[in-house]
Design a protein around this motif. Structure first.
Motif, PDB file in Angstrom:
ATOM      1  N   LEU A  68       6.343  -4.027  15.210  1.00  0.00           N
ATOM      2  CA  LEU A  68       4.989  -4.062  15.237  1.00  0.00           C
ATOM      3  C   LEU A  68       4.457  -2.667  14.694  1.00  0.00           C
ATOM      4  O   LEU A  68       3.604  -2.513  13.931  1.00  0.00           O
ATOM      5  N   LEU A  69       4.853  -1.633  15.274  1.00  0.00           N
ATOM      6  CA  LEU A  69       4.329  -0.366  15.203  1.00  0.00           C
ATOM      7  C   LEU A  69       4.698   0.357  13.680  1.00  0.00           C
ATOM      8  O   LEU A  69       4.221   1.138  13.239  1.00  0.00           O
ATOM      9  N   THR A  70       5.707  -0.214  13.039  1.00  0.00           N
ATOM     10  CA  THR A  70       6.259   0.392  11.825  1.00  0.00           C
ATOM     11  C   THR A  70       5.961  -0.769  10.508  1.00  0.00           C
ATOM     12  O   THR A  70       5.930   0.022   9.431  1.00  0.00           O
ATOM     13  N   LEU A  71       5.267  -1.682  10.883  1.00  0.00           N
ATOM     14  CA  LEU A  71       4.730  -2.539   9.634  1.00  0.00           C
ATOM     15  C   LEU A  71       3.814  -1.826   9.081  1.00  0.00           C
ATOM     16  O   LEU A  71       3.618  -2.070   7.631  1.00  0.00           O
ATOM     17  N   PRO A  72       2.779  -1.098   9.560  1.00  0.00           N
ATOM     18  CA  PRO A  72       1.763  -0.346   8.757  1.00  0.00           C
ATOM     19  C   PRO A  72       2.277   0.774   7.912  1.00  0.00           C
ATOM     20  O   PRO A  72       2.004   0.745   6.653  1.00  0.00           O
ATOM     21  N   PRO A 286      -2.895  -9.055  10.906  1.00  0.00           N
ATOM     22  CA  PRO A 286      -3.955  -8.395  11.120  1.00  0.00           C
ATOM     23  C   PRO A 286      -3.796  -6.911  11.498  1.00  0.00           C
ATOM     24  O   PRO A 286      -4.729  -5.875  11.164  1.00  0.00           O
ATOM     25  N   SER A 287      -2.844  -6.429  12.388  1.00  0.00           N
ATOM     26  CA  SER A 287      -2.595  -5.268  12.723  1.00  0.00           C
ATOM     27  C   SER A 287      -2.176  -4.248  11.868  1.00  0.00           C
ATOM     28  O   SER A 287      -2.732  -2.967  11.568  1.00  0.00           O
ATOM     29  N   ALA A 288      -1.255  -4.654  10.978  1.00  0.00           N
ATOM     30  CA  ALA A 288      -0.647  -3.871   9.903  1.00  0.00           C
ATOM     31  C   ALA A 288      -1.796  -3.695   8.783  1.00  0.00           C
ATOM     32  O   ALA A 288      -1.817  -2.614   8.142  1.00  0.00           O
ATOM     33  N   THR A 289      -2.638  -4.827   8.357  1.00  0.00           N
ATOM     34  CA  THR A 289      -3.520  -4.612   7.648  1.00  0.00           C
ATOM     35  C   THR A 289      -4.640  -3.555   8.072  1.00  0.00           C
ATOM     36  O   THR A 289      -5.173  -2.733   7.221  1.00  0.00           O
ATOM     37  N   ALA A 290      -5.182  -3.712   9.178  1.00  0.00           N
ATOM     38  CA  ALA A 290      -6.224  -2.776   9.864  1.00  0.00           C
ATOM     39  C   ALA A 290      -5.782  -1.310   9.736  1.00  0.00           C
ATOM     40  O   ALA A 290      -6.401  -0.460   9.288  1.00  0.00           O
ATOM     41  N   PHE A 295      -5.710   4.198   7.435  1.00  0.00           N
ATOM     42  CA  PHE A 295      -5.246   5.586   7.310  1.00  0.00           C
ATOM     43  C   PHE A 295      -4.182   5.585   6.038  1.00  0.00           C
ATOM     44  O   PHE A 295      -3.993   6.744   5.598  1.00  0.00           O
ATOM     45  N   GLY A 296      -4.080   4.629   5.281  1.00  0.00           N
ATOM     46  CA  GLY A 296      -3.718   4.602   4.027  1.00  0.00           C
ATOM     47  C   GLY A 296      -2.649   5.346   3.916  1.00  0.00           C
ATOM     48  O   GLY A 296      -1.521   5.374   4.616  1.00  0.00           O
ATOM     49  N   ASP A 297      -2.419   6.275   2.807  1.00  0.00           N
ATOM     50  CA  ASP A 297      -0.900   7.016   2.732  1.00  0.00           C
ATOM     51  C   ASP A 297      -0.773   7.935   3.570  1.00  0.00           C
ATOM     52  O   ASP A 297       0.758   8.481   3.643  1.00  0.00           O
ATOM     53  N   GLN A 298      -1.383   8.204   4.664  1.00  0.00           N
ATOM     54  CA  GLN A 298      -1.034   9.121   5.724  1.00  0.00           C
ATOM     55  C   GLN A 298       0.206   8.215   6.492  1.00  0.00           C
ATOM     56  O   GLN A 298       1.190   8.919   7.053  1.00  0.00           O
ATOM     57  N   LEU A 299       0.359   7.115   6.340  1.00  0.00           N
ATOM     58  CA  LEU A 299       1.345   6.367   7.208  1.00  0.00           C
ATOM     59  C   LEU A 299       2.620   6.668   6.555  1.00  0.00           C
ATOM     60  O   LEU A 299       3.922   6.330   7.435  1.00  0.00           O
TER      61      LEU A 299
END
Length: 476
Positions: A68-72, A286-290, A295-299
């Motif tokens: 869940l934490l890596t999907l963004p 919802p979590s990955a989208t938000a 934060f965009g490209d910072q991820l």
């Protein structure tokens, strides 16, 4: 010819009625075992599970934890639209192959019970299903892929524990936290089987639900960072790395057979994984989208979403709850390895919980070691997805199903007929062939190239045995 066909159908029908009766007996025995000494008390409510609801919680809880934490991070590699589409696509593919595994389990068990084989003190595993239906070569392939995937699955949970706790306590580096949590996770040797994950599955899913909605709300409240950009996808290597992480996300059904075996009525499993996946969609999308929106490209340089979310008591609570769930998921992934090891050393039938726990301890040692060697939280998910998940829970089940029912007699006497929404064997074969080709080319081929390229880059940048992967530089 017609009387013979009717006679065969009558025999099969009689066998299926007998199996249903045995399932009813098993359910009553399970309930009586849970109630025998404590009434409707601790053992029944928290320890001894085997219902459809237990299986649903086990599937949903096991399917989504640290990923869940890596999907963004994956969304930053894929772009928003591709990220959402691939989640839905691989979620459906994963549900289909989980269904195939459940069908093959029922077929194997039906054949064995016709031979009066008892599984009273034996947990059926995927490689044994392959052995019984397709022979020893398939057993070897299934055992190799399944065990290797589950080994690295537990490694990933341990890496994630160290990565997460660092964001609320950085007095120790991530390697030291890996030592500590390795010792904590070793206590899962005391959980006998999936029967005994009833309360843990329920709590684990509740914890992940909190984390997912915390991420969603915290990202929306925080808003977009100044100058945020959403440039993904920019490179093929990043695109397919992100895609294989999503393939990995919905490939958590390597423990399907063990979960089914823990059920009082395994034949009811068929749609459970799909229902679990639909719930997981409500957490992951919802979590990955938000977080990606905020934060965009910072991820791209922060594979763990906790690294960017502002520290508050809500984030600290999310970290702690995720840590507990990772402990549970560690046990989920490691329990089949415990079973394999017990069978190898002749301890699987031992009734003493303490003896079995001691016998299981050697399984934890390679997990501990590999988590220290490859502490690359995020990139390792994609590598495992491409090289192991693609075969273990997508390609092998689809091929095994086609080969098991390749003969007309096998299809005619199948314990489970094609589902109502795809009522012909031809339709099932078309879907299975598509899955094999797609996952082999896109998942294993392109995904393997991209994920290994990215993993090698991490090794070159941070080195093996990295002491504190992606930690901020110390302030001078």
């Amino acid at each position: 010819m017609v009387p013979n066909k009717q006679a065969e159908e009558a025999i099969v029908s009689g066998i299926m009625r007998e199996i249903d009766h045995q399932d009813d007996v098993r359910e009553r025995e399970g309930e009586e075992e849970g109630n025998s000494h404590f009434g409707l008390s601790f053992k029944n409510l928290f320890w001894h599970g085997g219902s459809v609801y237990d299986a649903w919680f086990s599937c949903a809880s096991n399917q989504v934890a640290q990923v869940l934490l890596t999907l963004p991070y994956s969304f930053s590699q894929l772009g928003l639209l591709s990220g959402i589409i691939l989640q839905v696509f691989y979620g459906i593919l994963g549900s289909w192959t989980a269904y195939l595994i459940s069908v093959l389990y029922v077929e194997y068990r039906t054949r064995k019970e016709k031979e009066n084989v008892s599984f009273k003190n034996h947990v059926i595993q995927w490689f044994e299903v392959l052995d019984g239906l397709l022979g020893p070569k398939w057993k070897a392939v299934g055992l190799a892929f399944n065990c290797t995937f589950l080994l690295f699955g537990t490694v990933i949970q341990l890496i994630a524990c160290a990565s997460n706790i660092y964001y609320i306590n950085d007095r120790f580096d991530k390697r030291t936290w890996t030592y500590i949590f390795g010792a904590c996770c070793a206590t899962t040797v005391f959980i006998p089987s999936y029967h005994n994950y009833r309360i843990w599955s329920f709590l684990g899913l509740g914890m992940t639900t909190y984390v997912a909605w915390y991420m969603t709300i915290a990202a929306l409240v925080h808003g977009k960072v100044e100058g945020v950009t959403h440039s993904g996808p920019t490179k093929l290597v990043l695109y397919f790395t992100g895609a294989t992480n999503i393939l990995y996300t919905f490939g958590g059904h390597a423990v399907t057979v063990e979960i089914m075996h823990a059920m009082w009525k395994p034949r009811k499993f068929k749609s459970i994984y799909l229902l679990a996946t639909l719930y997981v969609f409500s957490l992951t999308i919802p979590s990955a989208t938000a977080v990606y929106w905020a934060f965009g490209d910072q991820l791209l340089t922060h594979s763990n979403a906790f690294a960017l979310l502002p520290r508050t008591r809500f984030r600290d609570a999310a970290v702690i709850l995720m840590l507990i769930h990772q402990f549970i998921t560690f046990g989920f992934a490691c329990t089949p390895l415990y079973f394999v090891w017990e069978k190898a050393i002749g301890m699987h039938d031992t009734k003493s919980l303490c003896l079995r726990a001691v016998a299981r301890l050697p399984v934890v040692i390679p997990v501990w070691f590999l988590a220290i060697v490859f502490p690359f939280f995020g990139p390792i998910n994609s590598a495992v997805g491409a090289l192991l998940v693609s075969f273990t829970v997508y390609i092998i089940p689809a091929l095994a199903h086609m080969l098991t029912y390749r003969k007309a007699s096998a299809r005619q006497n199948a314990a489970e007929k094609p589902p109502f929404f795809l009522p012909t064997w031809t339709g099932m074969y078309i879907v299975n062939i598509f899955i094999v080709i797609w996952v082999l080319v896109v998942g294993f081929g392109l995904g393997g190239w991209a994920s290994m390229t990215n993993l090698i880059k991490q090794v070159d940048t941070f080195g093996l045995f990295a002491k504190c992967y992606q930690c901020p530089s110390p302030k001078r």
